[in-house]
Design a protein around this motif. Structure first.
Motif, PDB file in Angstrom:
ATOM      1  N   THR A  38      53.437 -79.751  32.915  1.00 59.01           N
ATOM      2  CA  THR A  38      53.306 -78.657  31.948  1.00 59.01           C
ATOM      3  C   THR A  38      51.968 -78.701  31.208  1.00 59.01           C
ATOM      4  O   THR A  38      51.298 -77.673  31.060  1.00 59.01           O
ATOM      5  CB  THR A  38      54.465 -78.697  30.936  1.00 59.01           C
ATOM      6  N   LEU A  39      51.569 -79.884  30.739  1.00 65.04           N
ATOM      7  CA  LEU A  39      50.291 -79.974  30.025  1.00 65.04           C
ATOM      8  C   LEU A  39      49.102 -79.685  30.937  1.00 65.04           C
ATOM      9  O   LEU A  39      48.098 -79.122  30.491  1.00 65.04           O
ATOM     10  CB  LEU A  39      50.143 -81.346  29.359  1.00 65.04           C
ATOM     11  N   CYS A  40      49.218 -80.047  32.212  1.00 63.33           N
ATOM     12  CA  CYS A  40      48.155 -79.697  33.173  1.00 63.33           C
ATOM     13  C   CYS A  40      48.040 -78.181  33.304  1.00 63.33           C
ATOM     14  O   CYS A  40      46.940 -77.640  33.393  1.00 63.33           O
ATOM     15  CB  CYS A  40      48.432 -80.326  34.538  1.00 63.33           C
ATOM     16  N   TRP A  41      49.190 -77.491  33.299  1.00 57.17           N
ATOM     17  CA  TRP A  41      49.159 -76.032  33.373  1.00 57.17           C
ATOM     18  C   TRP A  41      48.470 -75.442  32.150  1.00 57.17           C
ATOM     19  O   TRP A  41      47.685 -74.491  32.268  1.00 57.17           O
ATOM     20  CB  TRP A  41      50.570 -75.456  33.518  1.00 57.17           C
ATOM     21  N   PHE A  42      48.767 -75.984  30.970  1.00 58.52           N
ATOM     22  CA  PHE A  42      48.110 -75.483  29.754  1.00 58.52           C
ATOM     23  C   PHE A  42      46.599 -75.678  29.828  1.00 58.52           C
ATOM     24  O   PHE A  42      45.830 -74.799  29.418  1.00 58.52           O
ATOM     25  CB  PHE A  42      48.667 -76.157  28.504  1.00 58.52           C
ATOM     26  N   THR A  77      40.280 -79.310  24.547  1.00 53.56           N
ATOM     27  CA  THR A  77      40.020 -80.702  24.201  1.00 53.56           C
ATOM     28  C   THR A  77      41.238 -81.327  23.531  1.00 53.56           C
ATOM     29  O   THR A  77      41.618 -82.464  23.853  1.00 53.56           O
ATOM     30  CB  THR A  77      38.782 -80.809  23.275  1.00 53.56           C
ATOM     31  N   CYS A  78      41.864 -80.603  22.642  1.00 55.47           N
ATOM     32  CA  CYS A  78      43.068 -81.111  21.961  1.00 55.47           C
ATOM     33  C   CYS A  78      44.208 -81.349  22.954  1.00 55.47           C
ATOM     34  O   CYS A  78      44.876 -82.390  22.905  1.00 55.47           O
ATOM     35  CB  CYS A  78      43.514 -80.140  20.877  1.00 55.47           C
ATOM     36  N   ILE A  79      44.430 -80.396  23.849  1.00 51.63           N
ATOM     37  CA  ILE A  79      45.501 -80.542  24.842  1.00 51.63           C
ATOM     38  C   ILE A  79      45.226 -81.739  25.751  1.00 51.63           C
ATOM     39  O   ILE A  79      46.106 -82.558  26.015  1.00 51.63           O
ATOM     40  CB  ILE A  79      45.666 -79.249  25.673  1.00 51.63           C
ATOM     41  N   SER A  80      43.988 -81.845  26.246  1.00 46.11           N
ATOM     42  CA  SER A  80      43.628 -82.946  27.145  1.00 46.11           C
ATOM     43  C   SER A  80      43.721 -84.297  26.446  1.00 46.11           C
ATOM     44  O   SER A  80      44.172 -85.279  27.044  1.00 46.11           O
ATOM     45  CB  SER A  80      42.206 -82.759  27.679  1.00 46.11           C
ATOM     46  N   THR A  81      43.300 -84.359  25.199  1.00 49.52           N
ATOM     47  CA  THR A  81      43.377 -85.612  24.442  1.00 49.52           C
ATOM     48  C   THR A  81      44.829 -86.041  24.279  1.00 49.52           C
ATOM     49  O   THR A  81      45.174 -87.200  24.513  1.00 49.52           O
ATOM     50  CB  THR A  81      42.701 -85.453  23.057  1.00 49.52           C
ATOM     51  N   TYR A  82      45.682 -85.105  23.888  1.00 52.93           N
ATOM     52  CA  TYR A  82      47.105 -85.410  23.745  1.00 52.93           C
ATOM     53  C   TYR A  82      47.693 -85.879  25.080  1.00 52.93           C
ATOM     54  O   TYR A  82      48.405 -86.881  25.140  1.00 52.93           O
ATOM     55  CB  TYR A  82      47.855 -84.188  23.221  1.00 52.93           C
ATOM     56  N   HIS A  83      47.347 -85.175  26.157  1.00 58.96           N
ATOM     57  CA  HIS A  83      47.860 -85.532  27.482  1.00 58.96           C
ATOM     58  C   HIS A  83      47.385 -86.935  27.880  1.00 58.96           C
ATOM     59  O   HIS A  83      48.159 -87.742  28.409  1.00 58.96           O
ATOM     60  CB  HIS A  83      47.415 -84.494  28.502  1.00 58.96           C
ATOM     61  N   TYR A  84      46.130 -87.217  27.631  1.00 61.66           N
ATOM     62  CA  TYR A  84      45.584 -88.537  27.962  1.00 61.66           C
ATOM     63  C   TYR A  84      46.276 -89.628  27.144  1.00 61.66           C
ATOM     64  O   TYR A  84      46.609 -90.692  27.665  1.00 61.66           O
ATOM     65  CB  TYR A  84      44.070 -88.554  27.732  1.00 61.66           C
ATOM     66  N   VAL A  97      57.741 -85.582  23.514  1.00 61.16           N
ATOM     67  CA  VAL A  97      58.849 -84.813  24.067  1.00 61.16           C
ATOM     68  C   VAL A  97      58.726 -84.767  25.582  1.00 61.16           C
ATOM     69  O   VAL A  97      57.643 -84.937  26.135  1.00 61.16           O
ATOM     70  CB  VAL A  97      58.893 -83.383  23.494  1.00 61.16           C
ATOM     71  N   SER A  98      59.825 -84.503  26.241  1.00 63.95           N
ATOM     72  CA  SER A  98      59.831 -84.414  27.698  1.00 63.95           C
ATOM     73  C   SER A  98      58.941 -83.259  28.132  1.00 63.95           C
ATOM     74  O   SER A  98      58.897 -82.213  27.503  1.00 63.95           O
ATOM     75  CB  SER A  98      61.258 -84.204  28.197  1.00 63.95           C
ATOM     76  N   CYS A  99      58.255 -83.457  29.225  1.00 64.45           N
ATOM     77  CA  CYS A  99      57.250 -82.493  29.662  1.00 64.45           C
ATOM     78  C   CYS A  99      57.799 -81.483  30.674  1.00 64.45           C
ATOM     79  O   CYS A  99      57.175 -80.490  30.930  1.00 64.45           O
ATOM     80  CB  CYS A  99      56.068 -83.258  30.271  1.00 64.45           C
ATOM     81  N   ILE A 117      43.399 -87.520  35.601  1.00 64.34           N
ATOM     82  CA  ILE A 117      43.119 -86.082  35.618  1.00 64.34           C
ATOM     83  C   ILE A 117      42.922 -85.535  34.199  1.00 64.34           C
ATOM     84  O   ILE A 117      41.961 -84.793  33.957  1.00 64.34           O
ATOM     85  CB  ILE A 117      44.195 -85.315  36.418  1.00 64.34           C
ATOM     86  N   PRO A 118      43.781 -85.877  33.218  1.00 64.20           N
ATOM     87  CA  PRO A 118      43.522 -85.390  31.855  1.00 64.20           C
ATOM     88  C   PRO A 118      42.196 -85.906  31.274  1.00 64.20           C
ATOM     89  O   PRO A 118      41.548 -85.202  30.499  1.00 64.20           O
ATOM     90  CB  PRO A 118      44.703 -85.911  31.043  1.00 64.20           C
ATOM     91  N   PHE A 119      41.777 -87.109  31.661  1.00 66.24           N
ATOM     92  CA  PHE A 119      40.489 -87.642  31.197  1.00 66.24           C
ATOM     93  C   PHE A 119      39.345 -86.800  31.751  1.00 66.24           C
ATOM     94  O   PHE A 119      38.384 -86.486  31.029  1.00 66.24           O
ATOM     95  CB  PHE A 119      40.328 -89.104  31.607  1.00 66.24           C
ATOM     96  N   VAL A 120      39.436 -86.424  33.020  1.00 63.19           N
ATOM     97  CA  VAL A 120      38.408 -85.584  33.638  1.00 63.19           C
ATOM     98  C   VAL A 120      38.385 -84.213  32.961  1.00 63.19           C
ATOM     99  O   VAL A 120      37.313 -83.671  32.659  1.00 63.19           O
ATOM    100  CB  VAL A 120      38.637 -85.470  35.164  1.00 63.19           C
TER     101      VAL A 120
END
Length: 146
Positions: A38-42, A77-84, A97-99, A117-120
């Motif tokens: 889900t976060l990758c989609w965002f 940047t915020c989404i990727s940081t959270y995902h990482y 929370v569950s993704c 991938i989120p780091f990239v």
């Protein structure tokens, strides 16, 4: 005149980074068959329009786009940081929370122990953010001289 060349170079760098990021995400999902969480989609929702918007702005030499790309890349940047952090910081992953069907903690790639991938994606968003900020700052500086 020099600031226009610099702004054009910044816009070009941002566009190339967005093109690489979009191509990379499509490669991972369509060629490698990595199903995005889900976060990758965002993150994709934020990065994909950059390719078109920055490309058009580059052709039209519309440096005003930098204000909007600065805001959108900050969101990315915020989404990727959270995902990482979900992937790499156990406290965050344990309290997130569950993704969805595909867990956001999954690491399809893990180069050198930290490049996922989120780091990239985070790196791409930060480069676009910096380029956008510098272009916007130059535009504002030039407007003040007029």
């Amino acid at each position: 005149m020099k600031h226009k060349n610099n702004q054009e170079n910044l816009l070009l760098i941002a566009w190339v980074i967005s093109l690489i990021a979009m191509s990379g995400s499509l490669y991972f999902s369509e060629v490698k068959q990595f199903e995005p969480c889900t976060l990758c989609w965002f993150q994709r929702i934020v990065i994909y329009p950059f390719t078109l918007l920055l490309g058009i702005a580059l052709i039209r030499k519309d440096y005003g786009i930098s204000f909007y790309t600065m805001i959108l890349s900050a969101i990315g940047t915020c989404i990727s940081t959270y995902h990482y952090f979900i992937q790499k910081v156990s406290f965050v992953s344990e309290h997130s929370v569950s993704c969805g069907r595909i867990p956001c903690t999954g690491e399809y790639i893990n180069l050198l122990g930290f490049i996922t991938i989120p780091f990239v994606a985070l790196t791409a968003f930060l480069i676009i953010l910096i380029c956008s900020f510098l272009s916007w700052k130059q535009m504002k500086k030039h407007e003040m001289k007029i």
